[in-house]
Design an enzyme around this catalytic site. Structure first.
Site, PDB file in Angstrom:
ATOM      1  N   ARG A  46       0.858  -1.174   0.000  1.00 59.04           N
ATOM      2  CA  ARG A  46       0.000   0.000   0.000  1.00 59.04           C
ATOM      3  C   ARG A  46       0.903   1.236   0.000  1.00 59.04           C
ATOM      4  O   ARG A  46       1.931   1.267   0.698  1.00 59.04           O
ATOM      5  CB  ARG A  46      -0.879   0.051   1.255  1.00 59.04           C
ATOM      6  CG  ARG A  46      -2.052  -0.906   1.232  1.00 59.04           C
ATOM      7  CD  ARG A  46      -3.118  -0.479   0.226  1.00 59.04           C
ATOM      8  NE  ARG A  46      -4.273  -1.379   0.224  1.00 59.04           N
ATOM      9  CZ  ARG A  46      -4.420  -2.426  -0.584  1.00 59.04           C
ATOM     10  NH1 ARG A  46      -3.468  -2.747  -1.454  1.00 59.04           N
ATOM     11  NH2 ARG A  46      -5.509  -3.170  -0.530  1.00 59.04           N
TER      12      ARG A  46
ATOM     13  N   GLU B 276      -4.037   6.951  -4.968  1.00 56.85           N
ATOM     14  CA  GLU B 276      -4.346   6.382  -6.295  1.00 56.85           C
ATOM     15  C   GLU B 276      -5.665   6.931  -6.828  1.00 56.85           C
ATOM     16  O   GLU B 276      -6.590   7.126  -6.038  1.00 56.85           O
ATOM     17  CB  GLU B 276      -4.409   4.853  -6.177  1.00 56.85           C
ATOM     18  CG  GLU B 276      -3.055   4.272  -5.814  1.00 56.85           C
ATOM     19  CD  GLU B 276      -3.102   2.775  -5.523  1.00 56.85           C
ATOM     20  OE1 GLU B 276      -4.131   2.142  -5.795  1.00 56.85           O
ATOM     21  OE2 GLU B 276      -2.087   2.258  -5.022  1.00 56.85           O
TER      22      GLU B 276
ATOM     23  N   HIS C  70      -1.284  -0.284 -10.002  1.00 57.56           N
ATOM     24  CA  HIS C  70      -1.892  -1.214  -9.030  1.00 57.56           C
ATOM     25  C   HIS C  70      -2.440  -2.461  -9.746  1.00 57.56           C
ATOM     26  O   HIS C  70      -3.652  -2.720  -9.699  1.00 57.56           O
ATOM     27  CB  HIS C  70      -2.981  -0.517  -8.223  1.00 57.56           C
ATOM     28  CG  HIS C  70      -3.307  -1.222  -6.927  1.00 57.56           C
ATOM     29  ND1 HIS C  70      -3.685  -0.569  -5.787  1.00 57.56           N
ATOM     30  CD2 HIS C  70      -3.316  -2.536  -6.612  1.00 57.56           C
ATOM     31  CE1 HIS C  70      -3.923  -1.453  -4.825  1.00 57.56           C
ATOM     32  NE2 HIS C  70      -3.696  -2.661  -5.308  1.00 57.56           N
TER      33      HIS C  70
HETATM   34  C1  8YV Z   1      -7.067  -4.885  -4.991  1.00 58.83           C
HETATM   35  C2  8YV Z   1      -5.210  -5.391  -3.653  1.00 58.83           C
HETATM   36  O1  8YV Z   1      -7.761  -5.231  -3.858  1.00 58.83           O
HETATM   37  O2  8YV Z   1      -6.065  -7.365  -2.713  1.00 58.83           O
HETATM   38  C3  8YV Z   1      -5.593  -6.256  -2.521  1.00 58.83           C
HETATM   39  O3  8YV Z   1      -5.375  -5.818  -1.378  1.00 58.83           O
HETATM   40  O4  8YV Z   1      -4.535  -4.440  -3.508  1.00 58.83           O
HETATM   41  C4  8YV Z   1      -5.773  -5.655  -4.995  1.00 58.83           C
HETATM   42  O5  8YV Z   1      -5.901  -6.984  -5.272  1.00 58.83           O
HETATM   43  C5  8YV Z   1      -7.953  -5.133  -6.107  1.00 58.83           C
HETATM   44  O6  8YV Z   1      -7.391  -4.450  -7.143  1.00 58.83           O
HETATM   45  C6  8YV Z   1      -9.347  -4.616  -5.851  1.00 58.83           C
HETATM   46  O7  8YV Z   1      -9.355  -3.303  -5.408  1.00 58.83           O
END
Ligand code: 8YV
Length: 324
Positions: free
Chosen positions: A237, A266, A284
């Site tokens: 993150r 983002e 992402h």
């Molecule tokens: C996003 C991710 O969730 O699983 C996670 O924590 O960062 C990604 O897989 C996915 O893009 C949906 O927002």
């Protein structure tokens, strides 16, 4: 399953189209309006009917929305990261929260290694060099940094961190890590702090969960400890890294490079980074394969089905003990 009279599932925020469609078609799910007046009217009229929310790490459910959904009993999160949902508020209200662990571990770990290779070897920059017609004009591309046998530090040795370590072992890398707690029986060297870890490695990979507990963990001190020959890779993150400090360190060449799949705000990416060939920027995409996203969708729906049938979740996240 929901019916016209009792439509109890709510989609909060965008989800991938196939999941959104399944929710609408098979569960008669409603979507929370984004326009503030419409949203307030919807919550006033329908809020009490909702018992389950399906959302993603992009959106999540905060305490104010929980208050507006007095019968909410489950927040079902598409994605492993659930830092946008207020888990303390959920725990205090007896609301369960689920995520989608394991099914995305391989793709996220693949992305970490791919980003690391691209960043150290500058493949994306080399590709731009070829496309710009520079090879015949400017000659060979400058030499880059070897990946195999580097010293790699991993922040967060959970499922994804461990999968990254396993892959990098095959590259002959030496692995050390920092984690909230030392991992019992881990074959990797533990560093007591992120600064200590950064000072001893060539590449620092961030694989820790987001949220308040890890905000700014990779601080300017950590980046200084990594130093002008060090690289940062982040597939976790953006909030885990002090992004302003990272941008300054990269622009001022106090860091050798960075591979970033995630950012603090983002989809905004600091424009100062666009001109740097030492940096690889991804939107992402770590879990973004057809196979993994289908598995994430299936696990999201398994959680929803189980909750609607039994009140339980298949993959609940640990909630903090609710304060009395
Ligand atoms: C996003 C991710 O969730 O699983 C996670 O924590 O960062 C990604 O897989 C996915 O893009 C949906 O927002």
């Amino acid at each position: 399953m929901g019916t016209e009279e009792n439509r109890s599932v709510l989609q909060v925020g965008p989800l991938m189209p196939s999941l959104s469609r399944r929710l609408a078609d098979d569960y008669a799910a409603r979507r929370l309006p984004t326009e503030p007046t419409e949203r307030a009217a919807f919550l006033a009229e329908r809020g009490a009917e909702i018992i389950a929310v399906v959302t993603s790490g992009r959106t999540g459910v905060d305490a104010a929305l929980m208050d507006a959904l007095p019968n909410l009993a489950a927040v079902i999160n598409f994605g492993v990261g659930y830092d946008t949902t207020d888990v303390a508020a959920a725990a205090a209200r007896g609301i369960g929260v689920s995520n989608t662990p394991d099914v995305l571990t391989d793709c996220v770990a693949d992305t970490a290694v791919g980003l690391m290779i691209d960043t150290l070897r500058q493949f994306s920059a080399s590709d731009r060099y070829v496309r710009a017609g520079r090879w015949p004009v400017d000659g060979m591309y400058p030499l880059t940094r070897q990946v195999s046998k580097t010293n790699v530090g991993i922040i967060g040795l959970g499922r994804i961190g461990a999968a990254i370590a396993l892959r990098l072992k095959a590259f002959g890398c030496t692995i050390s890590y920092h984690n909230r707690h030392e991992v019992p029986d881990s074959p990797y060297t533990y560093a007591a702090s992120p600064v200590e870890l950064a000072a001893s490695v060539d590449v620092l990979v961030v694989a820790a969960a987001g949220g308040d507990g890890t905000r700014g963990l990779v601080s300017s001190e950590v980046l200084d400890a990594l130093g002008p020959h060090g690289y940062l890779i982040n597939i976790a993150r953006g909030s885990v890294v002090d992004q302003d400090a990272l941008v300054s360190a990269l622009v001022e060449r106090r860091l050798a490079g960075a591979g970033l799949d995630v950012f603090a705000d983002e989809p905004q990416v600091p424009e100062e980074l666009f001109a740097l060939d030492t940096v690889v920027l991804l939107p992402h995409v770590a879990s973004g394969t057809v196979q993994t996203r289908a598995a994430m969708e299936a696990l999201t729906l398994r959680n929803l089905d189980e909750f609607l049938a039994t009140g339980e979740l298949v993959t609940p996240v640990p909630l903090p003990a609710a304060a009395n």
